[in-house]
Write a protein that holds these residues in place. Sequence first.
Motif, PDB file in Angstrom:
ATOM      1  N   TYR A  45      17.550  -0.627   3.489  1.00 29.73           N
ATOM      2  CA  TYR A  45      16.175  -0.128   3.537  1.00 29.73           C
ATOM      3  C   TYR A  45      16.051   0.941   4.618  1.00 29.73           C
ATOM      4  O   TYR A  45      16.547   0.770   5.731  1.00 29.73           O
ATOM      5  CB  TYR A  45      15.193  -1.264   3.851  1.00 29.73           C
ATOM      6  N   ARG A  47      13.227   3.114   6.827  1.00 27.66           N
ATOM      7  CA  ARG A  47      11.828   2.932   7.223  1.00 27.66           C
ATOM      8  C   ARG A  47      11.381   4.045   8.153  1.00 27.66           C
ATOM      9  O   ARG A  47      12.113   4.459   9.048  1.00 27.66           O
ATOM     10  CB  ARG A  47      11.650   1.583   7.930  1.00 27.66           C
ATOM     11  N   LYS A  48      10.159   4.538   7.916  1.00 24.85           N
ATOM     12  CA  LYS A  48       9.491   5.435   8.854  1.00 24.85           C
ATOM     13  C   LYS A  48       8.643   4.588   9.786  1.00 24.85           C
ATOM     14  O   LYS A  48       7.794   3.810   9.351  1.00 24.85           O
ATOM     15  CB  LYS A  48       8.618   6.448   8.106  1.00 24.85           C
ATOM     16  N   ARG A  49       8.880   4.780  11.088  1.00 23.47           N
ATOM     17  CA  ARG A  49       8.221   3.946  12.087  1.00 23.47           C
ATOM     18  C   ARG A  49       6.877   4.558  12.500  1.00 23.47           C
ATOM     19  O   ARG A  49       6.709   5.079  13.589  1.00 23.47           O
ATOM     20  CB  ARG A  49       9.137   3.772  13.297  1.00 23.47           C
ATOM     21  N   PHE A  53       3.834   0.962   8.716  1.00 24.04           N
ATOM     22  CA  PHE A  53       5.210   1.318   8.411  1.00 24.04           C
ATOM     23  C   PHE A  53       5.351   1.671   6.931  1.00 24.04           C
ATOM     24  O   PHE A  53       4.733   1.051   6.070  1.00 24.04           O
ATOM     25  CB  PHE A  53       6.145   0.153   8.740  1.00 24.04           C
ATOM     26  N   GLU A  54       6.198   2.665   6.657  1.00 20.60           N
ATOM     27  CA  GLU A  54       6.544   3.018   5.286  1.00 20.60           C
ATOM     28  C   GLU A  54       8.040   2.805   5.104  1.00 20.60           C
ATOM     29  O   GLU A  54       8.829   3.099   6.003  1.00 20.60           O
ATOM     30  CB  GLU A  54       6.185   4.479   4.996  1.00 20.60           C
ATOM     31  N   TYR A  55       8.457   2.314   3.955  1.00 24.07           N
ATOM     32  CA  TYR A  55       9.872   2.023   3.740  1.00 24.07           C
ATOM     33  C   TYR A  55      10.238   2.238   2.277  1.00 24.07           C
ATOM     34  O   TYR A  55       9.369   2.305   1.395  1.00 24.07           O
ATOM     35  CB  TYR A  55      10.194   0.577   4.144  1.00 24.07           C
ATOM     36  N   THR A  56      11.536   2.323   2.038  1.00 25.26           N
ATOM     37  CA  THR A  56      12.055   2.395   0.676  1.00 25.26           C
ATOM     38  C   THR A  56      13.423   1.732   0.626  1.00 25.26           C
ATOM     39  O   THR A  56      14.182   1.758   1.607  1.00 25.26           O
ATOM     40  CB  THR A  56      12.173   3.846   0.188  1.00 25.26           C
ATOM     41  N   LEU A 114      12.796   6.987  12.602  1.00 25.67           N
ATOM     42  CA  LEU A 114      13.299   6.198  11.482  1.00 25.67           C
ATOM     43  C   LEU A 114      14.193   5.078  11.983  1.00 25.67           C
ATOM     44  O   LEU A 114      14.829   5.176  13.037  1.00 25.67           O
ATOM     45  CB  LEU A 114      14.096   7.093  10.523  1.00 25.67           C
ATOM     46  N   LEU A 202       9.868  -5.969   7.258  1.00 20.84           N
ATOM     47  CA  LEU A 202       9.752  -4.516   7.345  1.00 20.84           C
ATOM     48  C   LEU A 202       8.396  -4.077   7.879  1.00 20.84           C
ATOM     49  O   LEU A 202       8.178  -2.891   8.133  1.00 20.84           O
ATOM     50  CB  LEU A 202       9.988  -3.889   5.971  1.00 20.84           C
ATOM     51  N   ALA A 203       7.477  -5.029   8.038  1.00 27.19           N
ATOM     52  CA  ALA A 203       6.162  -4.713   8.593  1.00 27.19           C
ATOM     53  C   ALA A 203       6.095  -5.023  10.086  1.00 27.19           C
ATOM     54  O   ALA A 203       5.065  -4.775  10.727  1.00 27.19           O
ATOM     55  CB  ALA A 203       5.076  -5.497   7.858  1.00 27.19           C
ATOM     56  N   GLN A 221      19.043  -4.607  11.994  1.00 30.99           N
ATOM     57  CA  GLN A 221      18.126  -3.478  12.172  1.00 30.99           C
ATOM     58  C   GLN A 221      18.719  -2.515  13.186  1.00 30.99           C
ATOM     59  O   GLN A 221      19.112  -2.911  14.291  1.00 30.99           O
ATOM     60  CB  GLN A 221      16.764  -3.987  12.649  1.00 30.99           C
TER      61      GLN A 221
END
Length: 267
Positions: A45, A47-49, A53-56, A114, A202-203, A221
């Motif tokens: 995954y 993630r933009k911090r 948070f946004e992730y893919t 990230l 991820l949150a 992580q």
Amino acid sequence: MEIKNSLGLNFHFLNNGSVRSIEVDPIRICLKKNTPFSKLGANIYLRKRKKPFEYTALTGPESNSAFRFEDNKFIAKGSWNDVEYLCILQLSTKSLSWQWSVEITNTSSNNAELDIFYVQDVGLKTKSDGLVNEYYVSQYIERLILEDQKYGKVVCCRQNMNESNGHPWLMVACTDGAVAACTDGMQFYGKTFRATGIPEGLANQLLGGEYAGESSIIALQTQPVNLRPGKTNRTVFFAKYLANHPKATSSEDLKLLPNLMMEFEDD
């Protein structure tokens, strides 16, 4: 679809780009065989911090990746939210080990903070074509987080039940020095995942550490990276499998890391 090495390590993939299973006869390293409907299992995954948070995901049907197999490697490539990524799974030719290499490039005109997560379900149990009681298997897997001066958090898993080949064992580490880890699916996916489809881990700022629950899913992580426009960063996750680890996991096992990292140096 599969990739494998001469020592017997085998990654099977589904047509949607998900890892179906990881096996070395007679052991299934992952917890179960995944299906096209499975959400749990091995994945990376990005993630933009920023809040929220946004992730893919970088592999599987929930990713924006194009997949291919080349020179006995699995390759996922794509872009997401002004970040281009290249994710490569490669097997060692010298041991029952593998690496996930993740290269990310900031294509926006702004800095991007990230981090990256490697998630792996762990079974270390003799293969069976029947149904797997995941809770039963997980109860017998020792899951510990060790602290290495160079590589940060290192997760080790040992099957405490005596299988036909002994006590299978798995170690997962990161070249950048993992800042956090967790050892149970309840920590990473949480109670709300079935309803929302969003992993609770991820949150959160950091993964939750050691927890001995009944879902043997581990995660690492990376340290956050502040990526300037046009810049690229490469992160590598390593995993080493031993068919038999007679003793319980200890800090002595960290001595395996330098040689493990060197196995992939030429690549």
